[in-house]
Scaffold this motif. Structure first.
Motif, PDB file in Angstrom:
ATOM      1  N   LEU A  88     -56.437 -11.738 -18.198  1.00 20.06           N
ATOM      2  CA  LEU A  88     -55.031 -12.072 -17.984  1.00 20.06           C
ATOM      3  C   LEU A  88     -54.227 -11.882 -19.262  1.00 20.06           C
ATOM      4  CD1 LEU A  88     -55.353 -15.305 -15.806  1.00 20.06           C
ATOM      5  CD2 LEU A  88     -54.716 -13.017 -15.039  1.00 20.06           C
ATOM      6  N   SER A  89     -54.732 -12.418 -20.357  1.00 23.63           N
ATOM      7  CA  SER A  89     -54.006 -12.278 -21.620  1.00 23.63           C
ATOM      8  C   SER A  89     -54.042 -10.847 -22.131  1.00 23.63           C
ATOM      9  CB  SER A  89     -54.599 -13.230 -22.668  1.00 23.63           C
ATOM     10  OG  SER A  89     -55.966 -12.921 -22.902  1.00 23.63           O
ATOM     11  N   GLU A  90     -55.084 -10.094 -21.777  1.00 21.69           N
ATOM     12  CA  GLU A  90     -55.169  -8.709 -22.235  1.00 21.69           C
ATOM     13  C   GLU A  90     -54.086  -7.844 -21.596  1.00 21.69           C
ATOM     14  OE1 GLU A  90     -57.029  -7.666 -24.629  1.00 21.69           O
ATOM     15  OE2 GLU A  90     -57.974  -9.629 -24.863  1.00 21.69           O
ATOM     16  N   MET A  91     -53.628  -8.217 -20.406  1.00 28.31           N
ATOM     17  CA  MET A  91     -52.589  -7.434 -19.747  1.00 28.31           C
ATOM     18  C   MET A  91     -51.313  -7.413 -20.585  1.00 28.31           C
ATOM     19  SD  MET A  91     -49.551  -7.674 -17.792  1.00 28.31           S
ATOM     20  CE  MET A  91     -49.526  -9.240 -16.913  1.00 28.31           C
ATOM     21  N   GLN A  97     -48.735  -3.296 -26.799  1.00 27.54           N
ATOM     22  CA  GLN A  97     -49.160  -2.155 -27.609  1.00 27.54           C
ATOM     23  C   GLN A  97     -48.434  -0.884 -27.192  1.00 27.54           C
ATOM     24  OE1 GLN A  97     -51.018  -1.999 -30.227  1.00 27.54           O
ATOM     25  NE2 GLN A  97     -51.860  -4.057 -30.298  1.00 27.54           N
ATOM     26  N   MET A  98     -48.283  -0.683 -25.875  1.00 23.88           N
ATOM     27  CA  MET A  98     -47.563   0.492 -25.402  1.00 23.88           C
ATOM     28  C   MET A  98     -46.105   0.475 -25.855  1.00 23.88           C
ATOM     29  SD  MET A  98     -48.957   0.737 -21.485  1.00 23.88           S
ATOM     30  CE  MET A  98     -50.706   0.795 -21.093  1.00 23.88           C
ATOM     31  N   LEU A  99     -45.468  -0.667 -25.717  1.00 22.53           N
ATOM     32  CA  LEU A  99     -44.058  -0.773 -26.085  1.00 22.53           C
ATOM     33  C   LEU A  99     -43.866  -0.653 -27.588  1.00 22.53           C
ATOM     34  CD1 LEU A  99     -42.974  -3.711 -23.757  1.00 22.53           C
ATOM     35  CD2 LEU A  99     -42.399  -1.314 -23.489  1.00 22.53           C
ATOM     36  N   GLY A 100     -44.709  -1.350 -28.352  1.00 22.53           N
ATOM     37  CA  GLY A 100     -44.543  -1.373 -29.797  1.00 22.53           C
ATOM     38  C   GLY A 100     -44.697  -0.006 -30.432  1.00 22.53           C
ATOM     39  N   PHE A 101     -45.625   0.781 -29.931  1.00 21.09           N
ATOM     40  CA  PHE A 101     -45.852   2.110 -30.507  1.00 21.09           C
ATOM     41  C   PHE A 101     -44.673   3.036 -30.219  1.00 21.09           C
ATOM     42  CE2 PHE A 101     -47.482   6.462 -30.211  1.00 21.09           C
ATOM     43  CZ  PHE A 101     -48.020   6.604 -31.482  1.00 21.09           C
ATOM     44  N   SER A 179     -51.038  -3.255 -14.259  1.00 23.20           N
ATOM     45  CA  SER A 179     -49.958  -4.216 -14.491  1.00 23.20           C
ATOM     46  C   SER A 179     -49.298  -3.978 -15.834  1.00 23.20           C
ATOM     47  CB  SER A 179     -50.511  -5.643 -14.416  1.00 23.20           C
ATOM     48  OG  SER A 179     -51.068  -5.909 -13.142  1.00 23.20           O
ATOM     49  N   ALA A 180     -50.098  -3.641 -16.852  1.00 20.42           N
ATOM     50  CA  ALA A 180     -49.526  -3.364 -18.173  1.00 20.42           C
ATOM     51  C   ALA A 180     -48.625  -2.134 -18.127  1.00 20.42           C
ATOM     52  CB  ALA A 180     -50.647  -3.182 -19.192  1.00 20.42           C
ATOM     53  N   VAL A 181     -49.041  -1.092 -17.414  1.00 12.97           N
ATOM     54  CA  VAL A 181     -48.221   0.116 -17.303  1.00 12.97           C
ATOM     55  C   VAL A 181     -46.941  -0.182 -16.529  1.00 12.97           C
ATOM     56  CG1 VAL A 181     -48.135   2.431 -16.304  1.00 12.97           C
ATOM     57  CG2 VAL A 181     -50.175   1.678 -17.527  1.00 12.97           C
ATOM     58  N   ARG A 182     -47.041  -0.971 -15.468  1.00 10.73           N
ATOM     59  CA  ARG A 182     -45.842  -1.313 -14.696  1.00 10.73           C
ATOM     60  C   ARG A 182     -44.850  -2.095 -15.537  1.00 10.73           C
ATOM     61  NH1 ARG A 182     -47.830  -4.249  -9.379  1.00 10.73           N
ATOM     62  NH2 ARG A 182     -45.558  -4.442  -9.123  1.00 10.73           N
ATOM     63  N   LEU A 183     -45.351  -2.907 -16.449  1.00 13.28           N
ATOM     64  CA  LEU A 183     -44.455  -3.691 -17.296  1.00 13.28           C
ATOM     65  C   LEU A 183     -43.833  -2.841 -18.395  1.00 13.28           C
ATOM     66  CD1 LEU A 183     -43.371  -6.558 -17.855  1.00 13.28           C
ATOM     67  CD2 LEU A 183     -45.343  -6.922 -19.343  1.00 13.28           C
ATOM     68  N   ALA A 184     -44.603  -1.903 -18.934  1.00 19.01           N
ATOM     69  CA  ALA A 184     -44.121  -1.128 -20.073  1.00 19.01           C
ATOM     70  C   ALA A 184     -43.434   0.172 -19.679  1.00 19.01           C
ATOM     71  CB  ALA A 184     -45.290  -0.812 -21.013  1.00 19.01           C
ATOM     72  N   PHE A 185     -43.702   0.682 -18.475  1.00 20.44           N
ATOM     73  CA  PHE A 185     -43.223   2.017 -18.123  1.00 20.44           C
ATOM     74  C   PHE A 185     -41.697   2.149 -18.151  1.00 20.44           C
ATOM     75  CE2 PHE A 185     -41.940   5.269 -15.037  1.00 20.44           C
ATOM     76  CZ  PHE A 185     -42.585   6.368 -15.584  1.00 20.44           C
ATOM     77  N   VAL A 227     -35.025  -7.645 -22.225  1.00 18.71           N
ATOM     78  CA  VAL A 227     -34.427  -8.836 -21.611  1.00 18.71           C
ATOM     79  C   VAL A 227     -34.615  -8.811 -20.101  1.00 18.71           C
ATOM     80  CG1 VAL A 227     -32.272 -10.086 -21.241  1.00 18.71           C
ATOM     81  CG2 VAL A 227     -32.757  -9.077 -23.476  1.00 18.71           C
ATOM     82  N   VAL A 228     -34.531  -7.615 -19.528  1.00 17.39           N
ATOM     83  CA  VAL A 228     -34.706  -7.454 -18.078  1.00 17.39           C
ATOM     84  C   VAL A 228     -36.180  -7.315 -17.711  1.00 17.39           C
ATOM     85  CG1 VAL A 228     -34.107  -6.065 -16.074  1.00 17.39           C
ATOM     86  CG2 VAL A 228     -32.433  -6.400 -17.909  1.00 17.39           C
ATOM     87  N   VAL A 229     -36.907  -6.516 -18.501  1.00 21.01           N
ATOM     88  CA  VAL A 229     -38.289  -6.201 -18.153  1.00 21.01           C
ATOM     89  C   VAL A 229     -39.199  -7.421 -18.282  1.00 21.01           C
ATOM     90  CG1 VAL A 229     -40.294  -4.825 -18.823  1.00 21.01           C
ATOM     91  CG2 VAL A 229     -38.028  -3.772 -18.733  1.00 21.01           C
ATOM     92  N   VAL A 230     -39.013  -8.205 -19.331  1.00 26.91           N
ATOM     93  CA  VAL A 230     -39.879  -9.374 -19.521  1.00 26.91           C
ATOM     94  C   VAL A 230     -39.686 -10.382 -18.401  1.00 26.91           C
ATOM     95  CG1 VAL A 230     -40.344 -11.318 -21.078  1.00 26.91           C
ATOM     96  CG2 VAL A 230     -40.017  -9.046 -22.005  1.00 26.91           C
ATOM     97  N   GLY A 231     -38.539 -10.326 -17.729  1.00 25.57           N
ATOM     98  CA  GLY A 231     -38.350 -11.201 -16.580  1.00 25.57           C
ATOM     99  C   GLY A 231     -39.333 -10.927 -15.452  1.00 25.57           C
ATOM    100  N   GLU A 232     -39.903  -9.702 -15.442  1.00 25.48           N
ATOM    101  CA  GLU A 232     -40.914  -9.359 -14.446  1.00 25.48           C
ATOM    102  C   GLU A 232     -42.309  -9.784 -14.872  1.00 25.48           C
ATOM    103  OE1 GLU A 232     -40.522  -7.909 -11.360  1.00 25.48           O
ATOM    104  OE2 GLU A 232     -38.414  -8.373 -11.752  1.00 25.48           O
ATOM    105  N   ALA A 233     -42.484 -10.146 -16.142  1.00 23.79           N
ATOM    106  CA  ALA A 233     -43.818 -10.503 -16.632  1.00 23.79           C
ATOM    107  C   ALA A 233     -44.429 -11.686 -15.888  1.00 23.79           C
ATOM    108  CB  ALA A 233     -43.762 -10.776 -18.132  1.00 23.79           C
ATOM    109  N   PRO A 234     -43.685 -12.772 -15.621  1.00 26.34           N
ATOM    110  CA  PRO A 234     -44.309 -13.875 -14.869  1.00 26.34           C
ATOM    111  C   PRO A 234     -44.806 -13.468 -13.493  1.00 26.34           C
ATOM    112  CG  PRO A 234     -42.304 -14.631 -15.944  1.00 26.34           C
ATOM    113  CD  PRO A 234     -42.345 -13.149 -16.101  1.00 26.34           C
ATOM    114  N   ARG A 235     -44.046 -12.610 -12.790  1.00 26.07           N
ATOM    115  CA  ARG A 235     -44.481 -12.188 -11.454  1.00 26.07           C
ATOM    116  C   ARG A 235     -45.763 -11.361 -11.528  1.00 26.07           C
ATOM    117  NH1 ARG A 235     -43.876  -7.743  -8.373  1.00 26.07           N
ATOM    118  NH2 ARG A 235     -42.598  -6.734  -9.984  1.00 26.07           N
ATOM    119  N   LEU A 236     -45.822 -10.408 -12.471  1.00 24.41           N
ATOM    120  CA  LEU A 236     -47.025  -9.600 -12.626  1.00 24.41           C
ATOM    121  C   LEU A 236     -48.203 -10.450 -13.087  1.00 24.41           C
ATOM    122  CD1 LEU A 236     -45.522  -6.399 -14.304  1.00 24.41           C
ATOM    123  CD2 LEU A 236     -46.228  -6.683 -11.930  1.00 24.41           C
TER     124      LEU A 236
END
Length: 254
Positions: A88-91, A97-101, A179-185, A227-236
């Motif tokens: 869960l935390s690895e997601m 990592q994807m976003l930061g790079f 889930s990580a790709v859906r959050l960062a894409f 601001v918008v994307v992190v709002g989806e993090a709890p759902r994912l």
């Protein structure tokens, strides 16, 4: 004077092995910074609370060898549950990592308070967010409930992994990446469009020095879109938690 029978002590050791495997790998906030003694105390207290639910099948008296084998089997169950929850935390860390790079935040590292290693700012923020979501969704209570249910379904010392247990963990790993790709894409795609636009402008007018502006623009855009994307993090995170506990449920099936 309090007396403890051999059967009661054996049952408690088996429960402690099952709980200890979970406590060792469960993604509790600050668990990596906690001293080993604190984890041992937590495992002992939790085992003492749920030990009355455990049952041992009637049979010949337990020998030290059978107790050790049973404890190894129980520890294997606990470690499997801990691995499922650790994903869960690895997601969130993988998404960071994807976003930061792509956004350029990989050039700025700080010390992650949960692991004491160098990490990007986004990685630290999303890891701390994962710890908050763990308690916000009462996943720690679901974990205790799953341990209690395991004692009711699986007699102590008789856990045997099913043939599909490894496949369930592998599929959960795929769900973590998805889930990580859906959050960062969304952010990564927008940053790609910005790179293409800046490259096109530089091609049209070679005198425009846009390279020095690309990193500030990408950093600012990333923060605004987050601001918008992190709002989806709890759902994912909640969806992935459901799949993780589905894997745990599969381990409990007989």
């Amino acid at each position: 004077m309090l007396s403890v029978t051999t059967d009661a002590l054996t049952a408690f050791l088996l429960v402690l092995a099952r709980v200890g495997g979970v406590v060792a790998l469960a993604p509790l906030p600050g668990s990596r910074l906690s001293p080993p003694a604190a984890k041992v105390v937590l495992a002992v207290l939790l085992a003492a609370v749920i030990a009355p639910l455990g049952r041992v099948r009637a049979g010949p008296p337990a020998t030290p060898g059978t107790v050790v084998v049973g404890m190894l089997a129980e520890a294997g169950f606990g470690l499997a549950v801990g691995v499922a929850l650790q994903m869960l935390s690895e997601m969130l860390g993988l998404a960071a990592q994807m976003l930061g790079f792509q956004a350029g935040y990989s050039y700025i590292n700080t010390v992650d308070p949960t692991s004491q290693v160098d990490a990007t700012i986004l990685n630290v923020l999303l890891t701390l967010l994962g710890g908050l979501l763990l308690f916000a969704f009462d996943l720690h209570l679901h974990l205790v409930r799953a341990l209690a249910l395991s004692l009711e379904r699986i007699p102590l010392g008789e856990f045997r992994p099913r043939s599909g247990a490894a496949l369930g963990l592998a599929q959960l790993g795929g769900a973590v990446f998805e889930s990580a790709v859906r959050l960062a894409f969304p952010v990564v795609a927008l940053l790609l469009l910005i790179d293409l636009a800046l490259a096109l402008l530089s091609y049209v007018n070679g005198r425009m020095q846009l390279l020095t502006l690309s990193f500030p623009i990408k950093m600012v855009v990333t923060m605004l879109v987050l601001v918008v994307v992190v709002g989806e993090a709890p759902r994912l995170f909640h969806q992935l938690a459901g799949r993780a506990f589905g894997v745990v449920e599969g381990l409990l099936a007989r």
